[in-house]
Design a protein around this motif. Structure first.
Motif, PDB file in Angstrom:
ATOM      1  N   THR A  17     -14.908   8.217  -4.737  1.00 42.91           N
ATOM      2  CA  THR A  17     -14.506   7.703  -3.775  1.00 42.91           C
ATOM      3  C   THR A  17     -14.182   6.911  -2.991  1.00 42.91           C
ATOM      4  N   GLU A  18     -15.658   6.684  -2.886  1.00 40.37           N
ATOM      5  CA  GLU A  18     -16.413   4.408  -2.526  1.00 40.37           C
ATOM      6  C   GLU A  18     -15.785   3.862  -3.719  1.00 40.37           C
ATOM      7  N   GLU A  19     -15.612   3.444  -4.714  1.00 39.31           N
ATOM      8  CA  GLU A  19     -14.918   2.485  -5.656  1.00 39.31           C
ATOM      9  C   GLU A  19     -13.686   2.592  -5.812  1.00 39.31           C
ATOM     10  N   TRP A  20     -13.037   4.012  -5.232  1.00 46.05           N
ATOM     11  CA  TRP A  20     -11.338   4.241  -5.187  1.00 46.05           C
ATOM     12  C   TRP A  20     -10.989   3.025  -3.892  1.00 46.05           C
ATOM     13  N   GLN A  21     -12.189   3.097  -3.076  1.00 41.15           N
ATOM     14  CA  GLN A  21     -11.284   2.566  -2.017  1.00 41.15           C
ATOM     15  C   GLN A  21     -11.714   1.307  -2.532  1.00 41.15           C
ATOM     16  N   GLN A  22     -12.411   0.622  -2.635  1.00 36.69           N
ATOM     17  CA  GLN A  22     -13.396  -0.229  -2.766  1.00 36.69           C
ATOM     18  C   GLN A  22     -11.981  -1.002  -4.108  1.00 36.69           C
ATOM     19  N   LEU A  23     -11.600  -0.404  -4.774  1.00 40.13           N
ATOM     20  CA  LEU A  23      -9.894  -0.931  -5.649  1.00 40.13           C
ATOM     21  C   LEU A  23      -9.086  -0.958  -4.466  1.00 40.13           C
ATOM     22  N   LYS A  24      -8.972   0.225  -4.294  1.00 35.69           N
ATOM     23  CA  LYS A  24      -7.692  -0.137  -3.391  1.00 35.69           C
ATOM     24  C   LYS A  24      -7.451  -1.640  -2.234  1.00 35.69           C
ATOM     25  N   GLN A  25      -8.892  -1.496  -1.757  1.00 28.40           N
ATOM     26  CA  GLN A  25      -9.014  -3.045  -0.504  1.00 28.40           C
ATOM     27  C   GLN A  25      -8.782  -4.004  -1.618  1.00 28.40           C
ATOM     28  N   PHE A  26      -9.199  -3.933  -2.830  1.00 32.09           N
ATOM     29  CA  PHE A  26      -8.788  -4.931  -3.589  1.00 32.09           C
ATOM     30  C   PHE A  26      -8.239  -5.569  -4.119  1.00 32.09           C
ATOM     31  N   ILE A  27      -6.990  -5.032  -4.426  1.00 34.19           N
ATOM     32  CA  ILE A  27      -5.424  -4.211  -5.385  1.00 34.19           C
ATOM     33  C   ILE A  27      -4.770  -4.661  -3.669  1.00 34.19           C
ATOM     34  N   SER A  28      -5.057  -4.693  -2.487  1.00 39.52           N
ATOM     35  CA  SER A  28      -3.723  -4.922  -1.030  1.00 39.52           C
ATOM     36  C   SER A  28      -4.383  -6.420  -1.208  1.00 39.52           C
ATOM     37  N   ALA A  29      -5.999  -7.137  -1.088  1.00 41.32           N
ATOM     38  CA  ALA A  29      -6.158  -8.367  -0.595  1.00 41.32           C
ATOM     39  C   ALA A  29      -5.743  -9.125  -2.382  1.00 41.32           C
ATOM     40  N   PHE A  30      -5.188  -9.105  -3.400  1.00 46.83           N
ATOM     41  CA  PHE A  30      -5.138  -9.609  -4.166  1.00 46.83           C
ATOM     42  C   PHE A  30      -3.534  -9.630  -4.135  1.00 46.83           C
ATOM     43  N   CYS A  31      -2.930  -8.562  -3.969  1.00 48.73           N
ATOM     44  CA  CYS A  31      -1.637  -8.635  -3.054  1.00 48.73           C
ATOM     45  C   CYS A  31      -0.724  -9.337  -2.531  1.00 48.73           C
ATOM     46  N   ILE A  32      -1.735 -10.023  -1.192  1.00 41.13           N
ATOM     47  CA  ILE A  32      -1.609 -10.255   0.126  1.00 41.13           C
ATOM     48  C   ILE A  32      -1.494 -11.678  -0.502  1.00 41.13           C
ATOM     49  N   ALA A  33      -2.471 -11.996  -1.227  1.00 44.04           N
ATOM     50  CA  ALA A  33      -2.721 -13.537  -1.531  1.00 44.04           C
ATOM     51  C   ALA A  33      -2.001 -14.016  -3.049  1.00 44.04           C
ATOM     52  N   GLN A  34      -1.320 -13.200  -3.595  1.00 48.26           N
ATOM     53  CA  GLN A  34       0.189 -13.831  -4.395  1.00 48.26           C
ATOM     54  C   GLN A  34       1.205 -14.020  -3.562  1.00 48.26           C
TER      55      GLN A  34
END
Length: 75
Positions: free
Chosen positions: A58-75
Motif C-alpha cells: 500500500t505504501e509503494e502504491w501511494q508513492q507511485l500515485k504521488q509520482f505519477i501525479s507530480a509527473f503529470c503536473i510537471a508536463q
C-alpha cells in the motif's frame, strides 16, 4: 499457476486489452492468503492464467500515485 493461491480482492483498473482477450490489469490481490497487495500484470479472460507482473505494498502504491501525479503536473 500451480501451488500459488490468490484472491482478487478488488479490481482497480484495466490498462489495456490485447486482441486475444488478455488484459493488463491493476488489482488488489491476496497471494497465498497473505495481506493484499496492489498488482499489475496481464490476465487471461478467465483469470486462470497470468503473465509476469509487479506487486506493490500500500505504501509503494501511494508513492507511485504521488509520482505519477507530480509527473503529470510537471508536463
Amino acid at each position: 499457476m500451480a501451488g500459488i493461491k490468490f484472491e482478487i480482492i478488488e479490481h482497480v483498473a484495466v490498462l489495456s486489452e490485447s486482441s486475444s482477450g488478455w488484459k493488463k490489469e491493476v488489482n488488489l490481490i491476496s497471494w497465498n492468503e497473505r495481506e493484499p497487495k496492489y498488482d499489475i500484470r496481464d490476465w487471461s479472460p478467465d483469470h486462470e492464467k497470468m503473465g509476469k507482473g509487479v506487486t506493490l505494498t500500500t505504501e509503494e502504491w501511494q508513492q507511485l500515485k504521488q509520482f505519477i501525479s507530480a509527473f503529470c503536473i510537471a508536463q
